[in-house]
Motif scaffolding. Sequence first.
Motif, mmCIF file in Angstrom:
data_model
loop_
_atom_site.group_PDB
_atom_site.id
_atom_site.type_symbol
_atom_site.label_atom_id
_atom_site.label_comp_id
_atom_site.label_asym_id
_atom_site.label_seq_id
_atom_site.Cartn_x
_atom_site.Cartn_y
_atom_site.Cartn_z
ATOM 1 N N ASP A 35 -9.276 -4.832 -19.461
ATOM 2 C CA ASP A 35 -7.744 -4.336 -19.317
ATOM 3 C C ASP A 35 -7.628 -4.596 -17.792
ATOM 4 O O ASP A 35 -8.202 -3.767 -16.884
ATOM 5 C CB ASP A 35 -7.759 -3.084 -19.783
ATOM 6 N N LEU A 36 -6.833 -5.729 -17.752
ATOM 7 C CA LEU A 36 -6.468 -5.731 -16.132
ATOM 8 C C LEU A 36 -5.472 -4.902 -15.335
ATOM 9 O O LEU A 36 -5.548 -4.521 -14.536
ATOM 10 C CB LEU A 36 -5.759 -7.216 -15.843
ATOM 11 N N LYS A 37 -4.732 -4.196 -16.424
ATOM 12 C CA LYS A 37 -3.952 -3.147 -15.806
ATOM 13 C C LYS A 37 -4.718 -1.864 -15.345
ATOM 14 O O LYS A 37 -4.574 -1.305 -14.247
ATOM 15 C CB LYS A 37 -3.050 -2.469 -16.905
ATOM 16 N N PHE A 38 -5.986 -1.582 -15.901
ATOM 17 C CA PHE A 38 -6.720 -0.790 -15.524
ATOM 18 C C PHE A 38 -7.427 -1.135 -14.281
ATOM 19 O O PHE A 38 -7.672 0.003 -13.433
ATOM 20 C CB PHE A 38 -7.643 -0.379 -16.485
ATOM 21 N N ILE A 39 -7.809 -2.121 -14.196
ATOM 22 C CA ILE A 39 -8.491 -2.651 -13.024
ATOM 23 C C ILE A 39 -7.585 -2.574 -11.555
ATOM 24 O O ILE A 39 -8.063 -2.104 -10.586
ATOM 25 C CB ILE A 39 -9.021 -4.261 -12.993
ATOM 26 N N PHE A 40 -6.412 -2.984 -11.898
ATOM 27 C CA PHE A 40 -5.386 -2.932 -10.638
ATOM 28 C C PHE A 40 -5.233 -1.623 -10.350
ATOM 29 O O PHE A 40 -4.933 -1.089 -9.134
ATOM 30 C CB PHE A 40 -4.098 -3.840 -11.196
ATOM 31 N N ALA A 43 -7.938 -0.125 -8.466
ATOM 32 C CA ALA A 43 -7.740 -0.750 -7.136
ATOM 33 C C ALA A 43 -6.912 -0.010 -6.254
ATOM 34 O O ALA A 43 -7.081 0.352 -5.005
ATOM 35 C CB ALA A 43 -7.925 -2.353 -7.020
ATOM 36 N N ARG A 44 -5.430 0.273 -6.781
ATOM 37 C CA ARG A 44 -4.591 1.012 -6.029
ATOM 38 C C ARG A 44 -5.152 2.347 -5.529
ATOM 39 O O ARG A 44 -4.797 2.623 -4.448
ATOM 40 C CB ARG A 44 -3.420 1.054 -6.810
ATOM 41 N N SER A 45 -5.838 3.079 -6.622
ATOM 42 C CA SER A 45 -6.053 4.414 -6.172
ATOM 43 C C SER A 45 -7.353 4.357 -5.073
ATOM 44 O O SER A 45 -7.450 5.207 -4.383
ATOM 45 C CB SER A 45 -6.612 4.950 -7.520
ATOM 46 N N GLN A 46 -8.094 3.368 -5.234
ATOM 47 C CA GLN A 46 -9.408 3.491 -4.063
ATOM 48 C C GLN A 46 -8.673 3.044 -2.810
ATOM 49 O O GLN A 46 -9.088 3.619 -1.854
ATOM 50 C CB GLN A 46 -10.220 2.215 -4.508
ATOM 51 N N ILE A 47 -7.736 2.198 -2.794
ATOM 52 C CA ILE A 47 -6.855 1.690 -1.383
ATOM 53 C C ILE A 47 -6.297 2.945 -0.987
ATOM 54 O O ILE A 47 -6.142 3.150 0.347
ATOM 55 C CB ILE A 47 -6.075 0.570 -1.632
ATOM 56 N N GLU A 60 0.612 -3.155 2.757
ATOM 57 C CA GLU A 60 0.345 -4.703 2.890
ATOM 58 C C GLU A 60 -0.670 -5.137 1.839
ATOM 59 O O GLU A 60 -0.408 -5.967 0.952
ATOM 60 C CB GLU A 60 -0.134 -5.278 4.174
ATOM 61 N N ILE A 61 -1.608 -4.376 1.694
ATOM 62 C CA ILE A 61 -2.803 -4.560 0.390
ATOM 63 C C ILE A 61 -1.972 -4.268 -0.882
ATOM 64 O O ILE A 61 -2.393 -5.040 -1.719
ATOM 65 C CB ILE A 61 -4.047 -3.716 0.685
ATOM 66 N N ASN A 62 -1.265 -3.361 -1.203
ATOM 67 C CA ASN A 62 -0.823 -2.983 -2.290
ATOM 68 C C ASN A 62 0.146 -4.172 -2.694
ATOM 69 O O ASN A 62 0.437 -4.567 -3.810
ATOM 70 C CB ASN A 62 0.165 -1.580 -2.336
ATOM 71 N N LYS A 63 0.964 -4.462 -1.705
ATOM 72 C CA LYS A 63 1.957 -5.834 -1.856
ATOM 73 C C LYS A 63 1.326 -7.065 -2.377
ATOM 74 O O LYS A 63 1.621 -7.467 -3.171
ATOM 75 C CB LYS A 63 2.880 -6.085 -0.688
ATOM 76 N N LYS A 64 0.078 -7.224 -1.753
ATOM 77 C CA LYS A 64 -0.745 -8.365 -2.113
ATOM 78 C C LYS A 64 -1.234 -8.027 -3.549
ATOM 79 O O LYS A 64 -1.368 -9.048 -4.231
ATOM 80 C CB LYS A 64 -1.876 -8.648 -1.070
ATOM 81 N N ASN A 65 -1.531 -6.994 -3.864
ATOM 82 C CA ASN A 65 -2.050 -6.486 -5.432
ATOM 83 C C ASN A 65 -1.008 -6.768 -6.388
ATOM 84 O O ASN A 65 -1.215 -7.414 -7.513
ATOM 85 C CB ASN A 65 -2.696 -5.254 -5.426
ATOM 86 N N ASP A 66 0.119 -6.443 -6.134
ATOM 87 C CA ASP A 66 1.369 -6.734 -6.783
ATOM 88 C C ASP A 66 1.636 -8.115 -6.921
ATOM 89 O O ASP A 66 2.040 -8.440 -8.126
ATOM 90 C CB ASP A 66 2.408 -5.831 -6.137
ATOM 91 N N ASP A 67 1.476 -8.867 -6.171
ATOM 92 C CA ASP A 67 1.690 -10.328 -6.060
ATOM 93 C C ASP A 67 0.661 -11.100 -7.138
ATOM 94 O O ASP A 67 0.962 -11.818 -7.762
ATOM 95 C CB ASP A 67 1.686 -10.804 -4.890
ATOM 96 N N ILE A 68 -0.587 -10.346 -6.971
ATOM 97 C CA ILE A 68 -1.597 -11.004 -7.699
ATOM 98 C C ILE A 68 -1.483 -10.782 -9.223
ATOM 99 O O ILE A 68 -1.571 -11.540 -10.093
ATOM 100 C CB ILE A 68 -2.926 -10.770 -7.246
ATOM 101 N N GLU A 69 -0.841 -9.362 -9.228
ATOM 102 C CA GLU A 69 -0.827 -8.973 -10.988
ATOM 103 C C GLU A 69 0.343 -9.522 -11.296
ATOM 104 O O GLU A 69 0.268 -9.950 -12.622
ATOM 105 C CB GLU A 69 -0.685 -7.106 -10.727
#
Length: 69
Positions: A35-40, A43-47, A60-69
């Motif tokens: 489940d990719l939603k769980f993975i993202f 990742a957000r909680s760890q960041i 910045e990292i959260n924005k990049k994660n949102d772009d990838i997601e």
Amino acid sequence: MMKSKLTTYKYQVNAVPNIAPPTTNVTVNIDNNLDLKFIFESARSQIENNNSLSIEKTDEINKKNDDIE
């Protein structure tokens, strides 16, 4: 056949090779759907829990994660 049995007994080795039974092909299907939603979310909680990152870097990292997601 008797000679090979005597040789086997004498040297305590198997003089007559073992005949392997015929093998059958077994196919195992493995489904690795994650489940990719769980993975993202993980990742957000760890960041966000990483104290060594500045607020700007975290954003910045959260924005990049949102772009990838």
